[in-house]
Scaffold this active site. Sequence first.
Site, PDB file in Angstrom:
ATOM      1  N   GLU A   1       0.820  -1.211   0.000  1.00 25.51           N
ATOM      2  CA  GLU A   1       0.000   0.000   0.000  1.00 25.51           C
ATOM      3  C   GLU A   1       0.855   1.264   0.000  1.00 25.51           C
ATOM      4  O   GLU A   1       0.481   2.276  -0.602  1.00 25.51           O
ATOM      5  CB  GLU A   1      -0.945  -0.035   1.196  1.00 25.51           C
ATOM      6  CG  GLU A   1      -2.009  -1.123   1.022  1.00 25.51           C
ATOM      7  CD  GLU A   1      -2.839  -1.373   2.261  1.00 25.51           C
ATOM      8  OE1 GLU A   1      -4.070  -1.343   2.166  1.00 25.51           O
ATOM      9  OE2 GLU A   1      -2.250  -1.618   3.336  1.00 25.51           O
TER      10      GLU A   1
ATOM     11  N   GLU B   1      -3.658  -9.476   3.636  1.00 27.30           N
ATOM     12  CA  GLU B   1      -4.451  -9.186   4.832  1.00 27.30           C
ATOM     13  C   GLU B   1      -5.540 -10.229   5.098  1.00 27.30           C
ATOM     14  O   GLU B   1      -5.827 -10.558   6.261  1.00 27.30           O
ATOM     15  CB  GLU B   1      -5.077  -7.790   4.727  1.00 27.30           C
ATOM     16  CG  GLU B   1      -4.118  -6.650   5.029  1.00 27.30           C
ATOM     17  CD  GLU B   1      -3.297  -6.197   3.835  1.00 27.30           C
ATOM     18  OE1 GLU B   1      -2.665  -5.139   3.917  1.00 27.30           O
ATOM     19  OE2 GLU B   1      -3.295  -6.911   2.797  1.00 27.30           O
TER      20      GLU B   1
END
Length: 254
Positions: free
Chosen positions: A108, A128
């Site tokens: 990210e 995740e």
Amino acid sequence: MSDVIQLSVQDGVAVITLNRPEAKNAVNQALAEAMARTLDEVEAREDVRAIILTGAGGSFCAGMDLKAFVAGENVSVGDKGFAGFVQAFVSKPVIAAIEGYALAGGCELALACDLIVAADNAKFGLPEVKRGLAAAAGGLLRLPRQVPYRVAMELALTGDMADARRMHELGLINHLAEPGKAMEGALELAGRIAVNAPMSLRVTKTVIARSQDWSLDEMFERQSELVAPVMKSEDAIEGSRAFAEKRAPVWKNR
């Protein structure tokens, strides 16, 4: 400057290094807070025209430090978001120089940069879902805008890693480098950017980054508001004059 973030500036290029190699540069509260302060510093410095974000120890960033998360540490900083970076609007171009892993929050961070130079054996991913989490630091928002929708969906839902060569083919990565030479490639790219007029760079980045959300009816008007000061600047005259005189321009940032 905190030792978890290192900053160096040379020839108009700031290099920000995530410096927790023992944890593959995973983000804890200290790193996030140090990053936020560092961004404020490089934004304010007139000698910085381009920024490189990289990681120490042969890896970019493994994401959020899960031990810090369990301990209740805050890895977001105000309106700058995760790692003090992913929601910050940095007016100067930012290049990610990636070796090793750019996973979870590390991926990210890369997605939040404007350009990416990566070693051809680097790995990207949003794992995740494998940890009972969600890629809420921009991964679910930015990845579908930067690679094809179904590729983004597969990566996010499986949590599997993707190799740099595949991501380069899909346009996520600007340039591939030999392992160990991502920084060299990023410095070369940053150097080509940093010789240009600082006002022009800031406005060009801003228009490209923000115009994705502008309607057809408003886009030229909104662009004009940003570009007009550049066209009327001293640097606009200097750039044109230098071209005519066959010499390098001397920018004044005004």
